[in-house]
Scaffold this motif. Structure first.
Motif, mmCIF file in Angstrom:
data_model
loop_
_atom_site.group_PDB
_atom_site.id
_atom_site.type_symbol
_atom_site.label_atom_id
_atom_site.label_comp_id
_atom_site.label_asym_id
_atom_site.label_seq_id
_atom_site.Cartn_x
_atom_site.Cartn_y
_atom_site.Cartn_z
ATOM 1 N N TRP A 21 0.829 -1.214 0.000
ATOM 2 C CA TRP A 21 0.000 0.000 0.000
ATOM 3 C C TRP A 21 0.861 1.260 0.000
ATOM 4 O O TRP A 21 0.658 2.164 -0.815
ATOM 5 C CB TRP A 21 -0.885 -0.031 1.255
ATOM 6 C CG TRP A 21 -2.338 0.051 0.984
ATOM 7 C CD1 TRP A 21 -3.218 0.998 1.442
ATOM 8 C CD2 TRP A 21 -3.114 -0.851 0.196
ATOM 9 N NE1 TRP A 21 -4.488 0.716 0.998
ATOM 10 C CE2 TRP A 21 -4.444 -0.396 0.228
ATOM 11 C CE3 TRP A 21 -2.799 -1.994 -0.544
ATOM 12 C CZ2 TRP A 21 -5.486 -1.052 -0.444
ATOM 13 C CZ3 TRP A 21 -3.821 -2.648 -1.214
ATOM 14 C CH2 TRP A 21 -5.146 -2.167 -1.170
ATOM 15 N N LYS A 51 1.127 4.013 -2.911
ATOM 16 C CA LYS A 51 0.561 5.343 -2.634
ATOM 17 C C LYS A 51 1.586 6.462 -2.788
ATOM 18 O O LYS A 51 1.250 7.593 -3.133
ATOM 19 C CB LYS A 51 -0.013 5.375 -1.197
ATOM 20 C CG LYS A 51 -1.330 4.607 -1.080
ATOM 21 C CD LYS A 51 -2.394 5.455 -0.386
ATOM 22 C CE LYS A 51 -3.786 4.919 -0.673
ATOM 23 N NZ LYS A 51 -4.775 5.304 0.338
ATOM 24 N N LYS A 84 -2.890 0.726 -7.215
ATOM 25 C CA LYS A 84 -2.566 1.765 -6.228
ATOM 26 C C LYS A 84 -1.861 2.972 -6.829
ATOM 27 O O LYS A 84 -1.708 3.986 -6.160
ATOM 28 C CB LYS A 84 -1.670 1.168 -5.128
ATOM 29 C CG LYS A 84 -2.324 0.087 -4.279
ATOM 30 C CD LYS A 84 -3.607 0.542 -3.616
ATOM 31 C CE LYS A 84 -3.395 1.613 -2.567
ATOM 32 N NZ LYS A 84 -4.708 2.062 -2.013
ATOM 33 N N THR A 85 -1.377 2.861 -8.060
ATOM 34 C CA THR A 85 -0.624 3.983 -8.635
ATOM 35 C C THR A 85 -0.769 3.985 -10.143
ATOM 36 O O THR A 85 -0.931 2.938 -10.757
ATOM 37 C CB THR A 85 0.876 3.888 -8.277
ATOM 38 O OG1 THR A 85 1.542 5.024 -8.851
ATOM 39 C CG2 THR A 85 1.526 2.629 -8.813
#
Lengths: 161, 161, 161, 161, 161, 161, 161, 161
Positions: free
Chosen positions: C48, C52, C79-80
């Motif tokens: 995570w 992030k 997440k990206t």
């Protein structure tokens, strides 16, 4: 002698090399178990008896490993409502895909909780059993949480050569 | 509002066509459940929250269905020790073998109880959940035994055209 | 300390035997990188955080290698928006087809640039990263062209025994 | 007339049904592109020219879709260092596994960023292109972030019948 | 120096271990040949030249061996009408199924005469070439008939331990 | 009546839907042919006769299509040194992978020039036959070159909706 | 010299390593047999003769093992109504899946009783032959029952390390 | 009422669509049979009884069809020495490969004579049963020979559009 909550059964002595992983992990979590050879084809009556008495004996989870035309987990699931966890043992010609399909593709009515092929699957069968038993055992839940935390904590940040 | 013992989660609305089988069977067995869309990739924070609060909310079993690169069941298993049952949803190009491998082949540490591909697997996920809950609920155990007996009794001896 | 443009992440120490090929090739092309173990299942919070902060830290490309139920590349892509290149690590029972399907078959919305199974894929992940970075770096473009020319020039006309 | 940053190429007219998904998504993100039929086998010289001029024309990303013995993406990757994203088109007999292996299993030296089989893969090819271009285009980065946020926000909490 | 009737080409030096079987069999049948490394990806111009000049140089059959994303046989078939026989080289992760699909699944217009995976296929490529050349060479036809008769005659009636 | 240079044989009437593609393409190229049903299993003596007389009758190429346990191409290759081109017919359960393996995996000694599964393969079998016959027939060579040129010229630059 | 009831035939000497298992088991059960190399491709006339004379010679069961494009069992089934049991020999590249499909997927009309891949299949071929012969031989039936009982009795209850 | 020589058993009513082919063919050959639904999982006791009484009831051949995790044929083979012929029923997600592996890959000791997937396999199961029974029944042998001759005679020489 009381029945342990977990029964590890397997189709033949040769499956023990894989299923021992389940035993080891149960020991790490202090979960009593019994280990038995129950061949669906060579000892069908043993299978029948094991399944028929499972509830009364107090078994809570059955871990069943088998290879090839792996009928043991599914037949056991047909004989008892005790949750059955299946471990597909890796095979020579088909790498355990035969074991996997024979265990996984159960018809509506008789689930087998199938794990990964081989020893990772055997270890995870023990952890799945632990997760089930932990629903009624707060101390085991704590030990399982700790085991998981320790696993996470053991991972280094940077790979080494 | 109390948390039901079973959570059915799925990666997208389109999985509901499959996962509804699990819901139907839980209803037949009078097992309360909640159904939620939790996409591993599109709503990862929802996945995180669901997993982190599962124990405290009192969930006993999580049934997770997903297709393709099906990460939901395994990621959920990484976030909670509540038993996770995975249902590989059938896919267009690879018939659900992609879903199956993504759910099944979990590394040591994080088991997912994998069911058959498609709707038979969804129904069986509910039965596996029932078997787990029945370990602590004698009345459910009775209902599950009855359901199994009724299934067996429904099979005719002779096929008809 | 500045963030390098490329992050090589992998699910476990054992993946390093494969992913080292990516590192070696990045070194040959003088592309700075960092190498980290980020297990989707054992260290989800690390995943995570890595995802992030990727944009803000200035990462330009993430190379992610994993095996089995290989959730790391796809979860990172969720997440990206930094481009994620996935390397399926070869596995024992299923030869990396499990890794491949888990990485490749991402749903609409979250692409993973999947490479060949195993070490050729890891080397190519580095070259793909180089090709992406070369779009904004004329000197790297020159080095990449030279590397490719040298590879072509190294091929003899006639096989030898 | 200026060259757009993205070229979508495909082996035949019939691939357009799949590759149109890439075009649609590029349009949603306001990324200019050209679409061309470049058959590796029927128009090899066209492939040669497209590849040889790609850098000079200013192409930043090439999205190449093909089915069966799908040589277009890999051959293009051999002719230019511009990043090539490959989309395996689903096929009749082998469901696109033939396309996949022909695109994915490139030897060391010539990466193709392989996407999922079929239209999800085509859409993701556009998103991967967007992610690459966004590294040098803050406004596109913003649009991509917004697109991703909107996708996440569109997921309902509860499935409906 | 005259061009021999058969050209054996392969994607890399490592393919020679397999393709040598073709060379050996051509030698047994007194069929002149040349052996060349022609990499579709690393030396595409060499591939172009070889294909473009094949008819004029007088090549009658081209045997092309390659592994993985094996584009050499099919690309050669796109460049010349000289019959191309393809040999899928066995690979590490996918056992040559990737090579096979990349060679076999050619679209309408560009046939590759695909042989079995590995060295049996390489030997048979030579025999197929011999069968083609024998259509115009009665002496070779006789040698081929003799070779086949000898093979048949070499098979004992009873297996020995 | 003279024997045509090409014989198209197939295992059953149902294969004609596929093999007709070969016939059509031979007609386009003005190559005479005969079409026969020769079932390896149902008419083995017909297979024997066809193979034994092939050379004397003047057949130059045999195109053999079959599905499932597709023994016709390989058994024909065992009976005659006339080049045999095999076409794997798509099947219901296994999509023609059974046909493919039965045709392709011939042992050292008896090559079958295997084409793609299904109708593309049937068309290509005719083109492979044309390429073989063109080695001794300059006019056919010209027609084949023209056919290939026309195919290339028919490909539009831009896909249309 | 009288013909034994069982003929074990195989495609090549190398298959004997597998087929010897069948011979060993027939010996254990005191069932006379003959073992012959009958190559479908290298000695097709031997195959023809063996099949044509099988009934008259008094053969009751034919066990046929072969690998790769394994045509021997199916071609034998086409030549005689004597029951044919097929054993797929494991192969190098495709692990015997090629052998399996070539033996199993027989068209309507010509059954081959297919056994498991490799030596377990060879042993079981002998047991299947025994089961067939036992229908007319009460003493053999007794020996087979005893063999099965002894197998069951040999299975220990508990695995050992 | 006397027991017929052949028992057709199947796992569920839905298998009858496939297994009816076996029944039809037995009728064509005037072989009496019974058809029963015997589910390995839903009616395991029925399976037990059927197997245990098979010899005494006078069954000579058992034809068992099943799909998915198809345990019926193999479990029946474990309960009786009467020859068991297995028919893998085609399935939705895995096309019957799951059925096939579950039936075929029996361990040493318990052979199942596996037929092709689907209705061709069901028809062939009847022919295999006929071939076995014909060993002791000259009139059936004659009918089977005639059936085979008629099949061969029905094949036209030339395909029609």
């Amino acid at each position: 002698m009381t029945t342990p909550p977990v029964g590890i059964i397997m189709g033949s002595q040769s499956d023990w090399a894989t299923m021992r992983e389940a035993a080891t992990l149960l020991e790490e979590l202090y979960i009593p178990f019994e280990a038995r050879i129950v061949s669906a084809h060579r000892t069908p009556d043993r299978l029948w008896d094991y399944g028929k008495t499972a509830v009364d004996r107090g078994l809570q989870v059955i871990i069943a490993g088998a290879g090839g035309a792996a009928h043991l987990p599914g037949m056991m699931a047909s004989k008892t409502r005790v949750p059955v966890i299946g471990v597909p043992v890796q095979t020579k010609a088909l790498s355990g895909v035969d074991s996997l399909y024979s265990i996984l593709q159960m018809p509506r009515g008789f689930p087998v909780a199938t794990m990964a092929i081989g020893s990772a699957g055997a270890a995870n069968a023990a952890l799945m059993a632990a997760g089930i038993l932990a629903l009624q055992d707060a101390e085991l839940a704590k030990r399982l949480d700790d085991w998981r935390d320790a696993l996470s904590a053991s991972i280094p940040e940077v790979p080494h050569d």
